[in-house]
Design an enzyme around this catalytic site. Structure first.
Site, short mmCIF file in Angstrom:
data_model
loop_
_atom_site.label_atom_id
_atom_site.label_comp_id
_atom_site.label_asym_id
_atom_site.label_seq_id
_atom_site.Cartn_x
_atom_site.Cartn_y
_atom_site.Cartn_z
N ARG A 149 0.67 -1.02 -0.05
CA ARG A 149 -0.13 0.08 0.02
C ARG A 149 0.84 1.14 -0.03
NH1 ARG A 149 -4.61 -2.54 4.22
NH2 ARG A 149 -5.54 -3.61 2.70
N HIS A 150 0.13 2.30 -0.53
CA HIS A 150 0.85 3.63 -0.63
C HIS A 150 0.46 4.53 0.52
CE1 HIS A 150 1.88 7.66 -2.33
NE2 HIS A 150 2.74 6.93 -3.06
N PRO A 151 1.27 5.32 1.02
CA PRO A 151 0.87 6.19 2.07
C PRO A 151 -0.58 7.16 1.83
CG PRO A 151 3.15 6.78 1.65
CD PRO A 151 2.81 5.62 1.04
N LYS B 98 -9.08 5.53 0.62
CA LYS B 98 -7.94 5.23 1.35
C LYS B 98 -8.45 4.60 2.93
CE LYS B 98 -3.62 4.99 2.29
NZ LYS B 98 -2.91 3.67 1.79
#
Lengths: 422, 393
Positions: free
Chosen positions: A246-248, A300
């Site tokens: 996952r990406h921040p 998100k």
């Protein structure tokens, strides 16, 4: 100066590599591919561990080959990162072995080693001794923790440095334990940094005549690769959790299963337009208007749910076809390639980052060479890694004017040779 | 004298790899000018953002990537802006740029930069390089991990392949760009001519993955993900995680004795490291149980003194207190300029004659526009006019 007549960057630079295994060996291979003359020094009693030892079997695909005779010469690991080098053997436990090494040092620009910090000194060839033998020499020392500090004499390898550099604390599935990379990634990272350090020192030497000692700690080069997480803690006092793929900031940003065994695809959407496109390809336009997913912030927040929906869709799709569809509409997508897939990668072949090499025992194979593409570098013709001691006679003759009779005597004394000790 | 004393670098690159490359050059003494659009480059928004005392947000990672540089902000959409850039390019030894899906920052391609500065070394960094069938595709760290083979071997066997944490693919491209710039400078030092060279993130990762490519061809099977735990990766210790590898006969003996597993230490079957592979599953639970009772630092020091390689898993917050990193002075605090004072990761390696120095923190947008132009020979009136017409800020 045209492309064809250009000389490679390091033409005329001579490097003695006393390195073993991966990190220092990759550093010096990169210098060789930049045009340096790199002489890999091994000892017959302790050949490079990446040769796999004298009992190493012939690898399965080479067993039918008539030329593949010695396991230590056809090790895939050793052959992968010693391209374009010459190889000599010297027994550094015998005074005459050290004498010959000193004579070679006197004719070299760079000495690279990755022993633990006191070994070179014990052999009488620490940096100050090298400087006396050859003023202006550059010495690259690579070790787990560097030559100073409380851990200086602790040994380490890629897999343990990964832990102590903070790297593996950041690698893992969300909520899961820390992991090591699949292939000891600290080694090749240190290899790149080692090569860069030598280039800096060469530039300085060319301007001033002065050499220097490079003390490279694998722990610090790896910590450098965590700068984003370290800065996050520095500024925000937050320890970033393990995030898997996952990406921040963005969602989706993950690797999803596809139809078939061990088939996967990486997909990411960096904005709402990307996500709408993705929903359209999935034939789930309602995803894009769903309150849970319609903005990046909501995606998100509901990332786990979203990942499940996407995985349920991708697991029925063949990876190659899905990748084609997603790329054709400009989305971020890539199927997960294994080593065999990589050998077919059209972009890497186009750029000649993959090249063929032909080895006297192992035959012709494809190898990844260098990420550098400067004028005069020969990407098409790459020499294979040396057989054990293959170039001892040539190198001693060429650099030290040694006669064949002298070479034979050294062989009889076990100081050099092409075979295991009796 | 610094290693790159007097080298003038024009940095047009954006994001992570190019800025990392020029940060590195700046810390070894190059004079680096970072050129950004008037509203700043996208790297200024790299997550997570923090706030300073005045409530202004900033990206801590951006600050790291841009230490040591002077900042110039310019409207490259205007003819006057392009003319300024061409003049600056012509005065540079090195120009670093980047590209994303075939588009270049400030709209200037490497070829246009090279035309403006024929004697310069022009290096562009991108996911796939400036040419080839994939040159115009979008990419990022996740995709590069997937395409390079690295993801296929990272993670647990029955679960999804993993990328490295954070921006490690970008960092690999960044250090490959550093190598390219430095080797290109050596070439230029000798030959006195400029050139264009490109660096691809995919190339950088394919080369670090090289051993797996030969294993696939020689062994006839692909490496894949391996079960976690001893002896491959971290296992739980009493107070965290611990890695023990036992690649040599005496490592095995000394480690087993230290863990109180004396029978295993003497077990003949374990004396040959290559024969040992199949036996691990049998003994792993025993070894893991013993490690589980030990503190990670205590065990790391005991084994270190015995010359057995091992690793305590150090967490991110613990890195700042790690005694080895402290002794080596790894963390540095550059003059912060307009940003908060913070500890930054510092020298990746130590050079005895030309050490790493970080003279200043990252620039604010356009912080040094006047200074950069004055140094480049622009007259005060010319600079004032550019400012007036909002070509620079």
């Amino acid at each position: 100066m045209t492309e064809k007549t250009a000389l490679p960057p390091l033409k005329g630079v001579r490097v003695l590599a006393l390195t073993q295994a991966w990190a220092g060996t990759l550093a010096t291979e990169q210098l060789a591919l930049m045009g340096a003359e790199v002489i890999q020094v091994e000892s017959r009693s302790r050949p490079d561990v990446w040769r796999g030892g004298y009992r190493a079997p012939i690898p399965a695909m080479l067993r039918a080959s008539e030329t593949a005779q010695h396991g230590w010469n056809v090790s895939p690991l050793f052959n992968s990162i010693n391209l374009q080098k010459e190889g000599i053997t010297l027994d550094l436990g015998q005074p005459e072995g050290i004498d010959i090494l000193r004579e070679l040092i006197a004719r070299s620009d760079v000495v690279a080693e990755n022993f633990s910090p006191r070994v070179m000194g014990n052999l009488g060839i620490g940096y100050s001794a090298l400087e006396e033998i050859r003023p202006g020499i550059i010495m690259l020392s690579m070790s787990a923790f560097g030559a100073t500090g409380p851990y200086a004499f602790y040994p380490g390898i890629g897999g343990t440095v990964e832990a102590v550099s903070g790297m593996c604390s950041q690698l893992g599935y969300p909520g899961g334990p820390p992991l090591n990379s699949g292939m000891m990634i600290p080694d090749p990272i240190a290899g790149y940094f080692g090569a860069a350090a030598v280039l800096l020192a060469l530039y300085h030497r060319n301007r001033t005549g002065n050499g220097q000692h490079i003390d490279l700690s694998m722990q610090t080069v790896c910590a450098t690769f965590l700068a984003d997480a370290l800065m996050q803690f520095s500024a925000l006092r937050e320890v970033r959790p393990r995030m898997g793929n996952r990406h921040p900031e963005f969602a989706p940003h993950n690797i999803y299963p596809c139809a078939g065994e061990d088939q996967w695809i990486a997909i990411a959407a960096e904005n709402d337009a990307d996500f709408e496109q993705l929903a359209a390809v999935a034939r789930e336009p309602s995803w894009a208007s769903d309150a849970r997913f319609c903005t990046n912030a909501s995606r998100k927040k509901n990332e786990a749910e979203l990942d499940e929906l996407i995985a349920a869709w991708t697991s029925a799709q063949p990876a190659l076809e899905l990748e084609r569809q997603l790329i054709s509409v400009g989305l971020l997508a890539a199927r997960v390639s294994g080593p065999s897939d990589l050998l077919l990668n059209e972009q890497l072949w186009h750029r000649r980052t993959l090249a063929h090499a032909t080895h006297p025992e192992a035959g012709t194979f494809a190898a990844a060479t260098t990420p550098m593409h400067l004028r005069g570098m020969s990407h098409d013709v790459v020499a294979p890694a040396p057989l054990l001691g293959q170039h001892s006679r040539d190198v001693f003759g060429r650099l030290l004017n040694m006669s064949d009779a002298q070479y034979e005597r050294l062989k009889e004394q076990g100081i050099t040779g092409e075979q295991p000790p009796l | 004298m610094t290693a790159l004393d007097g080298i003038r670098v024009l940095d047009i690159s954006q994001g992570v790899p190019g800025p990392f490359c020029t940060k590195f050059l700046a810390s070894f003494g190059a004079s680096v000018t970072k050129v950004e659009p008037l509203d700043g480059e996208p790297g200024r928004r790299l997550a997570p953002l923090a706030s300073d005392e005045a409530g202004e947000t900033y990206s801590p990672f951006f600050l790291y990537l841009n230490t040591g540089k002077l900042g110039l902000a310019i409207d490259a959409g205007s003819d006057a802006g392009v003319a300024v850039l061409r003049r600056l390019a012509a005065l540079s030894d090195v120009i670093v740029t980047s590209s994303e899906a075939g588009a270049h920052p400030l709209g200037l391609s490497p070829a246009e930069l090279a035309e403006a500065a024929p004697a310069a070394l022009v290096v562009s960094v991108s996911a796939y390089g400036e040419d080839g069938p994939w040159a115009d595709r979008r990419s990022n760290d996740l995709l590069t991990y997937a395409q390079s083979g690295w993801a296929s071997v990272t993670g647990e066997p029955e679960r999804a392949p993993l990328k490295g944490s954070g921006y490690q693919a970008s960092f690999q491209a960044g250090i490959a760009a550093v190598m390219t710039v430095l080797a290109g400078l050596l070439q230029r030092q000798r030959d006195g001519v400029g050139q264009c060279a490109d660096v691809a993130m995919l190339d950088a990762l394919a080369v670090t993955f090289a051993p797996a490519l030969l294993q696939a061809q020689f062994n006839g099977r692909d490496n894949t993900r391996r079960a976690a735990g001893f002896p491959v990766g971290p296992v739980p210790a009493k107070d965290g995680y611990f890695v023990l590898t036992t690649s040599r006969a005496h490592f095995w003996r000394d480690a087993m004795n230290e863990l109180g597993l004396h029978e295993l230490a003497e077990d003949e079957r374990f004396s040959d490291p290559s024969a040992r592979q199949e036996l691990y599953s049998e003994v792993a639970p025993l070894v893991e149980e013993r490690i589980g009772k030990r503190g990670r630092a205590e065990l790391f020091h005991k084994l270190g003194v015995l010359r057995v390689p091992s690793g305590m898993v150090v967490e991110v917050d613990e890195m700042f207190d790690n005694e080895q990193l402290r002794a080596r002075g790894f963390f540095e605090t550059p003059p912060p300029g307009g940003f908060p004072e913070l500890a930054y990761p510092g020298a990746p390696f130590e050079l005895s004659a030309t050490p790493w120095l970080t003279p200043r923190g990252a620039p604010r947008i356009g912080e040094h526009s006047d200074k950069v132009l004055r140094r480049a020979g622009f007259a005060p009136l010319e600079i004032a006019a550019l400012r007036e017409s909002k070509v620079i800020a």
